[in-house]
Design an enzyme around this catalytic site. Sequence first.
Site, PDB file in Angstrom:
ATOM      1  N   TYR A 162       0.253  -4.260  -4.300  1.00  0.00           N
ATOM      2  CA  TYR A 162      -0.541  -3.287  -5.065  1.00  0.00           C
ATOM      3  C   TYR A 162      -0.405  -1.912  -4.427  1.00  0.00           C
ATOM      4  CZ  TYR A 162      -4.750  -0.951  -6.874  1.00  0.00           C
ATOM      5  OH  TYR A 162      -5.615  -0.050  -7.444  1.00  0.00           O
ATOM      6  N   LYS A 166       1.304   1.593  -5.942  1.00  0.00           N
ATOM      7  CA  LYS A 166       0.515   2.818  -6.063  1.00  0.00           C
ATOM      8  C   LYS A 166       1.098   3.945  -5.218  1.00  0.00           C
ATOM      9  CE  LYS A 166      -2.589   1.218  -8.921  1.00  0.00           C
ATOM     10  NZ  LYS A 166      -2.704   1.731 -10.300  1.00  0.00           N
TER      11      LYS A 166
END
Length: 288
Positions: A162, A166
Site C-alpha cells: 500500500y 502511494k
Amino acid sequence: MTLVAVITGGTSGMGLDVAQRLDESGLWKVHILGTNQQRGEEAAAPLNNTTFHQVNVTSYQEQATTFDKIFNEHQRLDFVFANAGKAPSPPINAYFAKHDTGIPPEPASMDLLNINFTGAIHTCYLAMHYFRRSPEETKGNRHLLLNSSIGGLYPCVQIPLYSAGKHGLVGFTRSVGKELWEEGVKVNAICPGVVITPLLTPEMKAIYAEKIRIPMENVTGIVLKILSGNQVTDSKGVRVPGEELYSQVILIVGKNYYFVDHPEYFDEETSLTHSDMMITQSEQERRS
C-alpha cells in the site's frame, strides 16, 4: 455553465464526501465510479446532479469506456479525482507470510498495487485525453487530483505494498505536474493521515489511536480549496498562489495541512541532475 467531475472510488468515504459537496453547490455534474452496484445507486439516489457508473478501476477498458461516455454526454471535463484505493485487512498483510519449503505462492496482496497505483495511473491517462478535448477556455482551470496517503510520504511496515503504491502516486504527481501545467491542467496530490472512512476497519482502529483520526470533511475542505483556484495557505503559513498550485503534494493530518517539498539537494550535482530530469517535452523541442 455546468462543470463536470469524475470521481473514482466515489461511492463511499472521501470520494463520496467530495461528490456530495460538489453536487449541493449546483455548479457541477458529478460522475462517481465504483464496483458495488447497490452501494453506488444508493449513494447517487439522494443527489440531484450525480450519476453512478459501475467500474472496476483495475480494468483499463471499463474506465476508458466510462470516460468516453461521460465526455460524449457533456463535451467537457473539468475535474478528475483519482481517489479509488484499498487497504489490506488485517493491516499486517500476506507479503510477510513465511513458507517452509518449495516456491512460495504469489503474494495475495499484489492486487493493492493494481488498485492503488496502476488503476490511478490509468485514471490520470484518460483524464488527460479528455481534458485535451475540452473547450479551450477551460485551460488553466482543469484539475487532476490524486489521493495518495501519509503512507506515500513515510514508510509503513504494516502495509508495505500500500505504502509503495502511494509513494508512486507522489512521484507521479511531481513528475507530470510541470509538463501538464503547460497544457492548462493542475495536477496535485493529497496525502491524508488516518481518515474516518469505511476503510478504517476494527483491526485498523486497534492500531491507530482515536486522537490521530481525521474527519472526512477536513480532507474535503482541502479538495475544495484546490478547486477554488485561489491562493492556498497551509498551517505553517506557506502560501501558494492559485496560478502556481500544481505539482503540489499536501499532507493532511488532524486539523492541519502542509505543502511538502521534494527531498533536499545534497550537492550541486544532485541539483543539476534533477534539473535535467525535469526538462519538459516543449523545452526539449525549443532547445533542438
